[in-house]
Scaffold this motif. Structure first.
Motif, short mmCIF file in Angstrom:
data_model
loop_
_atom_site.label_atom_id
_atom_site.label_comp_id
_atom_site.label_asym_id
_atom_site.label_seq_id
_atom_site.Cartn_x
_atom_site.Cartn_y
_atom_site.Cartn_z
N UNK A 160 0.83 -1.21 0.00
CA UNK A 160 0.00 0.00 0.00
C UNK A 160 0.87 1.27 0.00
N UNK A 161 2.02 1.19 0.66
CA UNK A 161 2.91 2.35 0.79
C UNK A 161 3.92 2.43 -0.36
N UNK A 162 3.82 1.50 -1.31
CA UNK A 162 4.75 1.45 -2.45
C UNK A 162 6.18 1.21 -1.99
N UNK A 163 6.31 0.34 -0.99
CA UNK A 163 7.61 -0.10 -0.49
C UNK A 163 7.76 -1.57 -0.88
N UNK A 164 8.94 -1.97 -1.24
CA UNK A 164 9.18 -3.35 -1.62
C UNK A 164 8.78 -4.29 -0.48
N UNK A 165 7.77 -5.14 -0.68
CA UNK A 165 7.32 -6.05 0.38
C UNK A 165 8.41 -7.01 0.85
N UNK A 166 9.29 -7.42 -0.07
CA UNK A 166 10.38 -8.31 0.33
C UNK A 166 11.32 -7.61 1.30
N UNK A 167 11.60 -6.33 1.03
CA UNK A 167 12.44 -5.56 1.95
C UNK A 167 11.74 -5.43 3.31
#
Length: 138
Positions: free
Chosen positions: A95-102
């Protein structure tokens, strides 16, 4: 407004040796570009400081969980909770446009530290219980 109370979350004085203008770029950057770069970096520095204080608060809360678990002889890890938190954080990251893997790697690191702390708290609690029980028998 300059007066601070001990409960305020101000940066410690030890950070005064930090040079926010430190850079390897030197004269290779135009002054206007360097000024903009330093301005953006100042925001990053503020975010980093906030992250440190947020992590400290998080670990204070997880320490309370560790003491509660130790007192009631609960295991240091809770795999179902951890899996739910990871799934939740991955959704939030998307949702925050952050890499989910990170985000998952970051949370896994935090979880491993929390479990390590909970294990230490549990071992300390058990040791105190054993010493108290041994002292009561003497």
């Amino acid at each position: 407004m300059t007066e601070q109370h001990s409960s305020d979350r101000a940066m410690p004085e030890a950070t005064t040796d930090y040079d926010p203008t430190a850079s390897s770029l030197g004269a290779s950057v135009a002054p206007a570009v360097m000024e903009e770069l330093l301005s953006i970096r100042s925001s990053i520095d503020n975010i980093d400081a906030t992250l440190v204080y947020l992590l400290a608060e998080r670990f204070k809360a997880t320490q309370r969980v560790g003491f509660l678990k130790a007192r009631h002889q609960l295991p240091p890890a809770d795999p179902a909770r951890e899996a739910a938190q990871i799934a939740r954080l991955r959704r939030l990251a998307e949702e925050a446009h952050l890499d989910p893997a990170f985000a998952e790697k970051f949370l896994n690191f935090i979880i491993s530290e929390v479990i390590r702390h909970h294990q230490a708290i549990s071992e300390d609690h058990e040791s105190r219980r054993a010493n108290g029980a041994a002292g009561a028998d003497a």
